[in-house]
Scaffold this active site. Sequence first.
Site, PDB file in Angstrom:
ATOM      1  CB  ALA A   1      -0.927   0.070   1.226  1.00 10.12           C
TER       2      ALA A   1
ATOM      3  N   GLY B   1       0.805  -5.714   0.284  1.00  9.32           N
ATOM      4  CA  GLY B   1       0.058  -5.652  -0.879  1.00  9.32           C
ATOM      5  C   GLY B   1       0.416  -6.271  -2.169  1.00  9.32           C
TER       6      GLY B   1
ATOM      7  CD  GLU C   1      -2.442  -8.500   1.696  1.00  9.51           C
ATOM      8  OE1 GLU C   1      -2.252  -7.255   1.404  1.00  9.51           O
ATOM      9  OE2 GLU C   1      -3.300  -8.989   2.320  1.00  9.51           O
TER      10      GLU C   1
ATOM     11  CD  GLU D   1       0.502  -6.701   4.949  1.00 10.81           C
ATOM     12  OE1 GLU D   1       1.666  -7.419   5.242  1.00 10.81           O
ATOM     13  OE2 GLU D   1       0.057  -6.540   3.861  1.00 10.81           O
TER      14      GLU D   1
HETATM   15  N1  CO8 Z   1       4.580   3.521  -0.202  1.00 10.23           N
HETATM   16  C1  CO8 Z   1       4.751   4.537  -0.716  1.00 10.23           C
HETATM   17  N2  CO8 Z   1       6.235   4.837  -1.175  1.00 10.23           N
HETATM   18  C2  CO8 Z   1       6.907   3.657  -1.098  1.00 10.23           C
HETATM   19  C3  CO8 Z   1       6.392   2.507  -0.666  1.00 10.23           C
HETATM   20  C4  CO8 Z   1       5.269   2.346  -0.091  1.00 10.23           C
HETATM   21  N3  CO8 Z   1       4.747   1.272   0.300  1.00 10.23           N
HETATM   22  N4  CO8 Z   1       7.657   1.644  -0.727  1.00 10.23           N
HETATM   23  C5  CO8 Z   1       8.634   2.400  -1.462  1.00 10.23           C
HETATM   24  N5  CO8 Z   1       8.366   3.722  -1.546  1.00 10.23           N
HETATM   25  C6  CO8 Z   1       8.870   4.735  -2.163  1.00 10.23           C
HETATM   26  C7  CO8 Z   1       9.856   5.272  -1.255  1.00 10.23           C
HETATM   27  O1  CO8 Z   1       9.413   6.236  -0.506  1.00 10.23           O
HETATM   28  C8  CO8 Z   1      10.911   5.749  -2.401  1.00 10.23           C
HETATM   29  O2  CO8 Z   1      10.321   6.919  -2.755  1.00 10.23           O
HETATM   30  P1  CO8 Z   1      11.503   8.449  -2.822  1.00 10.23           P
HETATM   31  O3  CO8 Z   1      12.416   8.349  -3.778  1.00 10.23           O
HETATM   32  O4  CO8 Z   1      10.253   9.612  -3.164  1.00 10.23           O
HETATM   33  O5  CO8 Z   1      11.665   8.635  -1.398  1.00 10.23           O
HETATM   34  C9  CO8 Z   1      10.978   4.937  -3.443  1.00 10.23           C
HETATM   35  O6  CO8 Z   1       9.673   4.290  -3.355  1.00 10.23           O
HETATM   36  C10 CO8 Z   1      11.844   4.077  -3.351  1.00 10.23           C
HETATM   37  O7  CO8 Z   1      11.877   3.323  -2.325  1.00 10.23           O
HETATM   38  P2  CO8 Z   1      13.120   3.253  -1.244  1.00 10.23           P
HETATM   39  O8  CO8 Z   1      14.174   4.220  -1.318  1.00 10.23           O
HETATM   40  O9  CO8 Z   1      12.759   2.952   0.256  1.00 10.23           O
HETATM   41  O10 CO8 Z   1      14.075   1.805  -1.783  1.00 10.23           O
HETATM   42  P3  CO8 Z   1      14.834   0.971  -1.108  1.00 10.23           P
HETATM   43  O11 CO8 Z   1      15.204  -0.052  -2.191  1.00 10.23           O
HETATM   44  O12 CO8 Z   1      15.866   1.357  -0.131  1.00 10.23           O
HETATM   45  O13 CO8 Z   1      13.765   0.041  -0.268  1.00 10.23           O
HETATM   46  C11 CO8 Z   1      11.579  -1.491   0.318  1.00 10.23           C
HETATM   47  C12 CO8 Z   1      12.839  -0.787  -1.101  1.00 10.23           C
HETATM   48  C13 CO8 Z   1      12.535  -2.296   0.963  1.00 10.23           C
HETATM   49  C14 CO8 Z   1      10.719  -2.046  -0.750  1.00 10.23           C
HETATM   50  C15 CO8 Z   1      11.318  -0.139   1.055  1.00 10.23           C
HETATM   51  O14 CO8 Z   1      10.850   1.054  -0.015  1.00 10.23           O
HETATM   52  C16 CO8 Z   1      10.155  -0.483   1.848  1.00 10.23           C
HETATM   53  O15 CO8 Z   1      10.263  -1.055   3.009  1.00 10.23           O
HETATM   54  N6  CO8 Z   1       8.972   0.196   1.604  1.00 10.23           N
HETATM   55  C17 CO8 Z   1       7.605  -0.288   2.336  1.00 10.23           C
HETATM   56  C18 CO8 Z   1       7.332  -1.833   2.237  1.00 10.23           C
HETATM   57  C19 CO8 Z   1       5.935  -2.205   3.126  1.00 10.23           C
HETATM   58  O16 CO8 Z   1       6.174  -2.136   4.228  1.00 10.23           O
HETATM   59  N7  CO8 Z   1       5.025  -2.211   2.354  1.00 10.23           N
HETATM   60  C20 CO8 Z   1       3.746  -2.689   3.211  1.00 10.23           C
HETATM   61  C21 CO8 Z   1       2.845  -1.654   3.244  1.00 10.23           C
HETATM   62  S1  CO8 Z   1       1.512  -2.252   4.174  1.00 10.23           S
HETATM   63  C22 CO8 Z   1       0.382  -3.154   3.201  1.00 10.23           C
HETATM   64  O17 CO8 Z   1       0.854  -3.204   1.925  1.00 10.23           O
HETATM   65  C23 CO8 Z   1      -0.849  -3.152   3.276  1.00 10.23           C
HETATM   66  C24 CO8 Z   1      -1.953  -3.721   2.089  1.00 10.23           C
HETATM   67  C25 CO8 Z   1      -3.383  -3.846   2.538  1.00 10.23           C
HETATM   68  C26 CO8 Z   1      -3.983  -3.493   1.356  1.00 10.23           C
HETATM   69  C27 CO8 Z   1      -5.446  -4.528   1.640  1.00 10.23           C
HETATM   70  C28 CO8 Z   1      -6.669  -3.409   2.049  1.00 10.23           C
HETATM   71  C29 CO8 Z   1      -7.998  -4.178   1.838  1.00 10.23           C
END
Ligand code: CO8
Length: 263
Positions: A69, A114, A117, A137
């Site tokens: 998400a 997500g 998922e 999550e």
């Molecule tokens: N949301 C928004 N932006 C994101 C996300 C995210 N989930 N993940 C990465 N980005 C963005 C970063 O903020 C960054 O943007 P910017 O350059 O503007 O700062 C860009 O993408 C690149 O990311 P990173 O610099 O962080 O890249 P890395 O290689 O250092 O790390 C990762 C990559 C490991 C994927 C890291 O970005 C990360 O941990 N992201 C979050 C992952 C996470 O926790 N996902 C779970 C979220 S909860 C969820 O998905 C619930 C879904 C439920 C849906 C169902 C409802 C019915």
Amino acid sequence: MDYDGITVRKDTGVDHVAEIVLDRPDALNALNTAMAESIAEACADLGGDPGVRAVVLSAAGAKAFCAGADLKERNAMTDAQILRQREVFRAAFGGVRDLPQPTVAAVHGYALGGGCEFAMSCDIIVADENAVFGLPEVTVGLVPGGGGTQLALRRLGTGLAADLILTGRRVTIDEAYNIGLVARRVPAGEARATAIEVATTIAKNSPVAVKAAKRALRNGWGVPLDPALDIEDAAWRTAALSADRREGIAAFAEKRAPRWPGE
Ligand code: CO8
């Protein structure tokens, strides 16, 4: 149709194979509200299109299938907005899960939250050597809500599902393949091409039989054996009484490729 955050292709170059591309590579294809609305709309369109026999779910960019998400969008949301968004998200995940045609996920890079998922919402997961799966999550105060708890239970069993969901740890391709999450493991950069190949093979089969088999696979899980066999029987009858079955057997007898009526 105009979509936001995804690209939909019916012209994949392969007859009867369509593709939904998660297409916000700058945000690692993180799912925001507009994108979720588009996914639900695209699934409604593809699901009702008799010309589509298999759907590939792939992603743009080099680094991720989908990082879950969009946490930045959520950061600014009130509880009421999050609850409204949830319904949109449910429609998106449900749309993928409920497509009547077989679905093949082509995963490269991160498939987290997500993203994992979405992959599990597909019937078959193809992933490349760089794929990383996870349901993190709980590390951001959430519970998988795109079907993740229930799909992981069904795909992986209670012990592994609990391990992944309660720790939020990441799973590399070796483990993902060994535990059966990933059906086909391919070299880096080849997930999409392989997923298209898998979809192409499926699309050559009887559309009636393939959809009926998908229904039996999906609806029989967790049901006691006798009623589960009734579900299989219903699928068998659908196929056996179809024009596709008549064509399939005639084509076999005449040593030619079948021309499926699709009914
Ligand atoms: N949301 C928004 N932006 C994101 C996300 C995210 N989930 N993940 C990465 N980005 C963005 C970063 O903020 C960054 O943007 P910017 O350059 O503007 O700062 C860009 O993408 C690149 O990311 P990173 O610099 O962080 O890249 P890395 O290689 O250092 O790390 C990762 C990559 C490991 C994927 C890291 O970005 C990360 O941990 N992201 C979050 C992952 C996470 O926790 N996902 C779970 C979220 S909860 C969820 O998905 C619930 C879904 C439920 C849906 C169902 C409802 C019915």
